[in-house]
Design an enzyme around this catalytic site. Sequence first.
Site, short mmCIF file in Angstrom:
data_model
loop_
_atom_site.label_atom_id
_atom_site.label_comp_id
_atom_site.label_asym_id
_atom_site.label_seq_id
_atom_site.Cartn_x
_atom_site.Cartn_y
_atom_site.Cartn_z
N SER A 17 74.90 47.25 22.18
CA SER A 17 75.29 46.28 21.14
C SER A 17 76.16 46.90 20.05
CB SER A 17 74.05 45.63 20.52
OG SER A 17 73.39 44.85 21.48
N LYS A 66 60.88 41.97 18.08
CA LYS A 66 61.34 40.57 18.18
C LYS A 66 60.29 39.54 17.77
CE LYS A 66 64.87 40.51 21.78
NZ LYS A 66 65.20 39.94 23.09
N ASP A 102 69.35 34.36 22.83
CA ASP A 102 69.23 34.67 24.28
C ASP A 102 69.37 33.40 25.13
OD1 ASP A 102 68.91 37.42 24.16
OD2 ASP A 102 66.74 37.31 23.96
P1 NDP Z 1 59.00 42.65 28.48
O1 NDP Z 1 58.48 44.02 28.32
O2 NDP Z 1 58.64 41.59 27.51
O3 NDP Z 1 58.58 42.09 29.96
C1 NDP Z 1 58.71 42.91 31.09
C2 NDP Z 1 58.39 42.12 32.35
O4 NDP Z 1 58.62 42.96 33.49
C3 NDP Z 1 56.94 41.66 32.45
O5 NDP Z 1 56.89 40.40 33.12
C4 NDP Z 1 56.31 42.75 33.33
O6 NDP Z 1 55.16 42.31 34.03
C5 NDP Z 1 57.44 43.01 34.29
N1 NDP Z 1 57.37 44.32 34.95
C6 NDP Z 1 57.69 45.53 34.42
N2 NDP Z 1 57.53 46.51 35.33
C7 NDP Z 1 57.10 45.90 36.48
C8 NDP Z 1 56.77 46.36 37.77
N3 NDP Z 1 56.83 47.66 38.08
N4 NDP Z 1 56.37 45.45 38.71
C9 NDP Z 1 56.31 44.14 38.41
N5 NDP Z 1 56.60 43.63 37.20
C10 NDP Z 1 57.00 44.49 36.23
O7 NDP Z 1 60.60 42.83 28.58
P2 NDP Z 1 61.74 41.74 28.30
O8 NDP Z 1 61.30 40.44 28.84
O9 NDP Z 1 62.17 41.81 26.89
O10 NDP Z 1 62.96 42.35 29.17
C11 NDP Z 1 62.92 42.38 30.59
C12 NDP Z 1 64.27 42.88 31.12
O11 NDP Z 1 65.30 41.94 30.77
C13 NDP Z 1 64.72 44.22 30.53
O12 NDP Z 1 65.26 45.02 31.55
C14 NDP Z 1 65.80 43.86 29.53
O13 NDP Z 1 66.78 44.86 29.40
C15 NDP Z 1 66.40 42.62 30.21
N6 NDP Z 1 67.04 41.75 29.21
C16 NDP Z 1 68.35 41.38 29.43
C17 NDP Z 1 69.00 40.59 28.53
C18 NDP Z 1 70.42 40.23 28.79
O14 NDP Z 1 71.08 39.73 27.85
N7 NDP Z 1 70.93 40.42 29.97
C19 NDP Z 1 68.35 40.08 27.31
C20 NDP Z 1 66.97 40.53 27.17
C21 NDP Z 1 66.35 41.32 28.10
P3 NDP Z 1 53.68 42.39 33.35
O15 NDP Z 1 53.58 41.18 32.45
O16 NDP Z 1 52.75 42.32 34.49
O17 NDP Z 1 53.62 43.70 32.60
#
Ligand code: NDP
Length: 283
Positions: A17, A66, A102
């Site tokens: 960013s 956030k 977003d």
């Molecule tokens: P969070 O930490 O809030 O959520 C992460 C999610 O990933 C949860 O559902 C978690 O499951 C799951 N997860 C993580 N590791 C595993 C695994 N090994 N196996 C299965 N499920 C897994 O993160 P965010 O929602 O904020 O972000 C998620 C992704 O989205 C990031 O990579 C981020 O960079 C990307 N992103 C992209 C944006 C864009 O503009 N393109 C904007 C915002 C985010 P559980 O609940 O079971 O832990």
Amino acid sequence: MSKSVVLIGYPLKHSVSPAFQQAAFDSCGLEVRYEKWETEAERLAEAVNKLRQPSMLGANVTIPCKEGIIPLLDELSDTAVRIGAVNTVVNRDGRLMGFNTDVEGFTTALCEDGGFAFRNKRAVLLGAGGVARAVMFALLNEEIRSVTVFNRSIERGRRLVSSFAREAGRIELLALPWTELETSSALQDSDLLVNCTSIGMRYGATEGESPLRAELIPHGALVYDLVYNPEETPFLREAKRVGAKTLGGLSMLVYQGAASFELWTGKKGPVDIMLKSAREALE
Ligand code: NDP
């Protein structure tokens, strides 16, 4: 007087960013500096108070701040309230307003770059974290037919679905355990498959991995990976290999950034310049 916008969160080392927002300010001839303020959750209140100074236009907010920033702000947009997360703060004469861009970033990327038409389509989300809430909200604003959420922690998946039950109206919402990906007809019948997990993210614990093995990727779906670093994730590579249409997360990142830029400056974000700088920063 030169103004500042800051990025609040921790860690910020890998964020692109600062690169693309600074390029946007410079290309519009605005005297604004975009700075990183590495802030852990316990120092958040202190950082937020500094945003009230007249030299501050506002901030972007990222993990882990956030949600925690919400009670520290003076006003929230309806979207930020429903999603329960703020990624953009605007300082209006010392009053701090919270927004979530977003949703706009996701929808614009999906329509403009993915060429996706929502009407009567079936969506599947992998993941139920912060970004999945924004994606769910965005999809429920469109004429989608159903949204099925697969999450590793089924309780979190169910919480996501139940918290949007009211908005859903006639749209079918369902949360399923991650283990059912192997057998689920919802996955195979989907028109849109969005990876909202962090699986495959560079520098993360699952770098180099894909959330689904190639045999499970539905060929007829648009496969959308919100992970943007690397730009071509293992998931997108596999999806292309099986013949699915694909969309990466970088354009969403830039569109949400352009929407934030417009909130701070009242000017349209120069999307092409922002995308080019974001790509260069990733490289
Ligand atoms: P969070 O930490 O809030 O959520 C992460 C999610 O990933 C949860 O559902 C978690 O499951 C799951 N997860 C993580 N590791 C595993 C695994 N090994 N196996 C299965 N499920 C897994 O993160 P965010 O929602 O904020 O972000 C998620 C992704 O989205 C990031 O990579 C981020 O960079 C990307 N992103 C992209 C944006 C864009 O503009 N393109 C904007 C915002 C985010 P559980 O609940 O079971 O832990």
